[in-house]
Write an enzyme that holds these catalytic residues in place. Structure first.
Site, short mmCIF file in Angstrom:
data_model
loop_
_atom_site.label_atom_id
_atom_site.label_comp_id
_atom_site.label_asym_id
_atom_site.label_seq_id
_atom_site.Cartn_x
_atom_site.Cartn_y
_atom_site.Cartn_z
CG HIS A 192 -1.93 -1.01 1.32
ND1 HIS A 192 -2.04 -1.86 2.40
CD2 HIS A 192 -2.93 -1.35 0.46
CE1 HIS A 192 -3.06 -2.68 2.20
NE2 HIS A 192 -3.61 -2.40 1.04
NE ARG B 113 -2.59 -7.74 -4.20
CZ ARG B 113 -3.10 -8.68 -3.44
NH1 ARG B 113 -2.34 -9.37 -2.63
NH2 ARG B 113 -4.38 -8.96 -3.49
CB SER C 104 -4.51 -6.48 4.27
OG SER C 104 -3.94 -5.23 4.00
CE LYS D 58 -13.17 -6.80 2.67
NZ LYS D 58 -12.00 -6.12 2.08
#
Length: 155
Positions: free
Chosen positions: A21, A94, A132, A45
């Site tokens: 990040h 990514r 993460s 979440k």
């Protein structure tokens, strides 16, 4: 605030913020007059770290750069963009799977707010495997997550 100011929102849960990040923020900040890191509160979440912890860490990490701000937020990202007068949303990519997922979100956001543009920035190769989710797994299982985190993230 100048109406011509280029304001970008970098939304995410950042649970926790990783070196990946940080790489994206440090490379993107020069493209905008202001980059706001929005720590989203996602009702689906269950975060490992509180919003306050995450906002605090990010504020500490980027305290040296007045172009970067951090805030927690709830609701639709495009609504927050309008509130902040942000014309851009930044998303880090990514892999191809990230792009497919992020493009679907960008398309939906464009339909909801045609005046807000999504900008994709690929992460540096050194950080492409860091997420993460994986970092939280390392932490939960007692591993050394420090390899993937800035020193400001204390757990």
């Amino acid at each position: 605030m100048n109406d011509m100011e280029r304001i970008c929102l970098f939304p995410g849960t950042f649970d926790p913020i990783t070196l990946g990040h940080i790489d994206v923020v440090e490379r993107a900040v020069s493209m905008f007059d202001k980059l706001i890191i929005g720590v989203g509160i996602n009702s689906t979440k269950q975060p490992m770290f509180s919003v306050e912890q995450r906002v605090g860490w990010i504020g500490e990490i980027f305290s040296h750069d007045k172009r970067i701000e951090v805030m927690g937020y709830e609701g639709l990202t495009v609504d927050i963009c309008h509130k902040l007068k942000a014309q851009y949303i930044l998303r880090g990519i990514r892999y191809i799977a990230d792009f497919e997922y992020e493009k679907a979100i960008a398309d939906m956001n464009r339909m909801l707010a045609p005046d807000v543009e999504t900008v994709f920035l690929t992460c540096s190769p050194a950080y492409s495997t860091i997420s993460s989710t994986l970092v939280r797994d390392v932490i939960r299982n007692g591993g050394n997550a420090r390899l993937f985190l800035p020193p400001q993230v204390r757990y």
